[in-house]
Design a protein around this motif. Sequence first.
Motif, PDB file in Angstrom:
ATOM      1  N   SER A 112      35.268 -36.483 -42.268  1.00 36.74           N
ATOM      2  CA  SER A 112      35.073 -36.238 -43.698  1.00 36.74           C
ATOM      3  C   SER A 112      36.131 -35.326 -44.295  1.00 36.74           C
ATOM      4  O   SER A 112      36.364 -35.348 -45.505  1.00 36.74           O
ATOM      5  CB  SER A 112      33.682 -35.637 -43.943  1.00 36.74           C
ATOM      6  OG  SER A 112      33.522 -34.414 -43.242  1.00 36.74           O
ATOM      7  N   LYS A 137      35.083 -34.967 -47.878  1.00 35.65           N
ATOM      8  CA  LYS A 137      35.055 -33.556 -48.275  1.00 35.65           C
ATOM      9  C   LYS A 137      36.380 -33.136 -48.918  1.00 35.65           C
ATOM     10  O   LYS A 137      37.440 -33.674 -48.613  1.00 35.65           O
ATOM     11  CB  LYS A 137      34.794 -32.678 -47.044  1.00 35.65           C
ATOM     12  CG  LYS A 137      33.473 -32.957 -46.341  1.00 35.65           C
ATOM     13  CD  LYS A 137      32.300 -32.336 -47.057  1.00 35.65           C
ATOM     14  CE  LYS A 137      32.250 -30.827 -46.850  1.00 35.65           C
ATOM     15  NZ  LYS A 137      31.078 -30.223 -47.486  1.00 35.65           N
ATOM     16  N   ASN A 179      29.918 -35.736 -42.310  1.00 36.28           N
ATOM     17  CA  ASN A 179      29.120 -34.915 -43.219  1.00 36.28           C
ATOM     18  C   ASN A 179      27.653 -35.333 -43.227  1.00 36.28           C
ATOM     19  O   ASN A 179      26.758 -34.500 -43.411  1.00 36.28           O
ATOM     20  CB  ASN A 179      29.692 -34.994 -44.634  1.00 36.28           C
ATOM     21  CG  ASN A 179      29.041 -34.013 -45.577  1.00 36.28           C
ATOM     22  OD1 ASN A 179      29.185 -32.804 -45.431  1.00 36.28           O
ATOM     23  ND2 ASN A 179      28.289 -34.506 -46.549  1.00 36.28           N
TER      24      ASN A 179
END
Length: 357
Positions: A112, A137, A179
């Motif tokens: 992520s 992310k 995540n």
Amino acid sequence: MKQKVIIALFFWMFFLLSACTNTPPKELEAVKPEEQVPHVGKEGPIRIGFAMDSFLEERWLRDREMFKESVEALGAEVEIVAAYGNDALQISQAETLIQSGIDLLVIVPHNSEATAAIVHKAHLEGIKVIAYDRLVKNADLDLYVSFDNERVGELQAEAITALVPKGNYVFIGGAITDNNAHLLKKGVFNVLRPYIERGDITIVYDQWTKDWTPVNAKANMEEALRTTNMQIDAVIVANDATAGGVIQALAAVGLAGQVPVTGQDADLAGVQRIVAGTQTMTVYKPLHMLSQEIAKLAVAMAKGEDVITERKVNNGKIEVPSVLLTPTAVDKDNVESTVIADGFHSLEDVYRATSKE
């Protein structure tokens, strides 16, 4: 007299040259201004790039096929690649899709954090990015569509605490790079925390599972059994594939079916274990709903249409517009009214293993 002839020849040649210069080519004469075709930009259908992590689990094979069908049903095309857990390869594959002239990129990130680079590269080319089921992310992500993964963890913990309100618990999570694994763990501990604070539940083992693989989950469970001298009352496992590895380890010491085990994804093997009694529950996430929703939103965004969402999820950099679908807990009592009734699995397939016993 000679001078007058030269002058006359000069004007006659000038007239001929002017006439030739001002005569339009035949092909232009045939096309009137109102009949000329205007420039309409890029030709052909919308092209969606789909950069996946892996096809090693049953659910991702389903996602691939369902998403492809959903995109094509909308008159668009999709190009699909998979990186099989290789971050550098996933970035390279995404770059290739971007340079090929896709209109929008959909990505299932393996890591992520690392895939933030993909979002940046896509935006440099004016291409929007949708995160499919797993959040990217620290990036200016355009849209995130998934199931409510925190709720998935809550459903797992609610099911297990109803059966085992006191005792020693093992938590075997997903990949630390995903995540969703963190969201799931948060949901699990939302439910477990009051039990832990009262002293009713003790977490005797807590570990991530590298790359979500059953073999790594089995190794984790073997370590948990060894370090606790097999004093384990319940196991919360991130998904059905890893639950399979956990149950193999329990079976080796005669505890399969004795210790409750959770899962997620409603994989066929997981549902078969539920009806056989070795797995307690799973969490059903209707993949057709997910693939159809993302396909619809991807094609709309590729056409330049605005997409408005009611929810946002913070990815460490921005509040990402998000669509979070509702998951469903599945156990032995409701398997027929959920995954079988939806056609996710057939009755024959689910009960095939038990009918042979």
